[in-house]
Structure formats: structure tokens, C-alpha cells
Design a protein around this motif. Structure first.
Motif, mmCIF file in Angstrom:
data_model
loop_
_atom_site.group_PDB
_atom_site.id
_atom_site.type_symbol
_atom_site.label_atom_id
_atom_site.label_comp_id
_atom_site.label_asym_id
_atom_site.label_seq_id
_atom_site.Cartn_x
_atom_site.Cartn_y
_atom_site.Cartn_z
ATOM 1 N N THR A 58 36.775 52.510 45.664
ATOM 2 C CA THR A 58 38.065 51.915 45.329
ATOM 3 C C THR A 58 38.003 51.064 44.058
ATOM 4 O OG1 THR A 58 37.603 49.923 46.622
ATOM 5 C CG2 THR A 58 38.681 51.772 47.782
ATOM 6 N N GLU A 60 37.343 48.044 44.210
ATOM 7 C CA GLU A 60 37.642 46.707 44.698
ATOM 8 C C GLU A 60 36.523 46.251 45.627
ATOM 9 O OE1 GLU A 60 41.473 46.839 46.587
ATOM 10 O OE2 GLU A 60 42.454 47.591 44.776
ATOM 11 N N ASN A 62 35.669 44.681 48.873
ATOM 12 C CA ASN A 62 36.067 44.240 50.207
ATOM 13 C C ASN A 62 34.824 43.720 50.938
ATOM 14 O OD1 ASN A 62 34.643 46.543 50.963
ATOM 15 N ND2 ASN A 62 36.467 47.731 51.443
ATOM 16 N N ARG A 63 34.980 43.334 52.174
ATOM 17 C CA ARG A 63 33.865 42.766 52.947
ATOM 18 C C ARG A 63 32.708 43.756 53.059
ATOM 19 N NH1 ARG A 63 31.576 38.324 53.710
ATOM 20 N NH2 ARG A 63 33.206 37.240 54.782
#
Length: 173
Positions: A58, A60, A62-63
Motif C-alpha cells: 500500500t 502506507e 500500518n501496524r
């Protein structure tokens, strides 16, 4: 709870630092310079990391991406220390007048050997291949029953490295 701009930059920079370190171990992860700015380069580096480690690509963080990066980073930095091959070539010879890092390393090894075994002259670590270094190298060569020239060729270097490597680890730093 929202992040301040400074906290956000710190988090971005921390993640960039993970990617930067990982990129030295895994060439498939794009290297990004940690600057705290999540720009195009960082997004591409994140995508390369996600692709390499089987995450959703992505761009991005994230966790799951964060946790995976931390895990991968910790695995790499906990590996045994890497050896470096610093002797320039098979035919290279360290001799009087040479200066620099290689001489520092040679002198430091000889000093530790002399400190441990008390049968070599103590020498100062100066980074200059001087008369004191020549005398210590000659003493080491005599103890090793090789031609005592005071020059450090590959054979002498290897003997010094092996001797240094076998010093009692409790006596090392």
C-alpha cells in the motif's frame, strides 16, 4: 489522541531508520535517507519493504508493516558481528612509513597480544609504521618461526590476526 507535527516527524524518521538499516542487509528494500518526511521516496521504500516481506503493498505504514519492520530490523542487528577483510591484497606489504587505519589495527592487535602474553614489546598505537612497530613485528615473526623482516605481508598479518582472535575473550573489551 492526535500527534503533534514533531511527534509525527519522529515516528516517520524512526520507521525510515528501520528501512535504512534493513536496506543494507536486503538489497530488495529501497534505501531511504531518514529525514522525518513521508514523501515519494519513503512511500516507494515502504512499498518495496511490503512487497519483499509479503505484506499488502500500500505504501502506507500500518501496524503490521511497522511490527514487521521492527522484527526484521531486530533480526538483522542481532546477527553475529560481521568480519571485515581489510588486508588489501595477497602481495601487499605494510612497511616503515606506512600510515593509516590498517597500521592502527595492526598495532592495536599487537598491543593486545603483548599485553596478554608478555613476550612481545609493548608499542604505542599511532597509526604510523615506525621502528617500534618493526621491532614488535619482528618479535612476533621470531615467536612464529617465520622470516624476521619487520614487514607485514599476508603471512605475518594472518598469524597476528589468528593470535589476536584466540586471545581469551574475557581479556578483550
Amino acid at each position: 489522541m492526535s500527534y503533534t507535527p514533531a511527534q509525527q516527524r519522529n515516528n516517520i524518521k524512526e520507521f525510515q531508520e528501520y528501512l535504512y538499516a534493513i536496506s543494507f542487509y536486503n538489497n530488495n528494500v529501497m534505501r531511504v535517507i531518514p529525514d522525518g518526511i513521508f514523501g515519494r521516496e519513503t512511500m516507494l521504500a515502504v512499498k518495496s519493504f511490503q512487497k519483499e516481506y509479503g505484506l499488502d503493498v500500500t505504501g502506507e505504514v500500518n501496524r503490521q508493516t511497522w511490527d514487521t519492520a521492527v522484527k526484521v530490523y531486530r533480526n538483522y542487528v542481532s546477527l553475529p558481528p560481521e568480519a571485515i577483510d581489510i588486508f588489501p591484497s595477497n602481495n601487499f606489504i605494510l612497511q616503515k612509513g606506512n600510515k593509516g587505519s590498517l597500521v592502527y589495527i595492526l598495532q592495536a592487535m599487537l598491543l593486545d597480544i603483548a599485553t596478554t602474553y608478555n613476550n612481545l614489546p609493548m608499542l604505542k598505537v599511532t597509526g604510523v609504521y615506525d621502528q617500534e612497530t618493526i621491532a614488535t613485528v619482528k618479535a612476533m615473526q621470531n615467536k612464529s618461526r617465520i622470516n624476521s623482516t619487520g614487514l607485514t605481508n599476508k603471512m605475518t598479518w594472518n598469524i597476528i590476526v589468528k593470535t589476536f582472535s584466540h586471545l581469551d575473550s574475557s581479556l578483550k573489551y
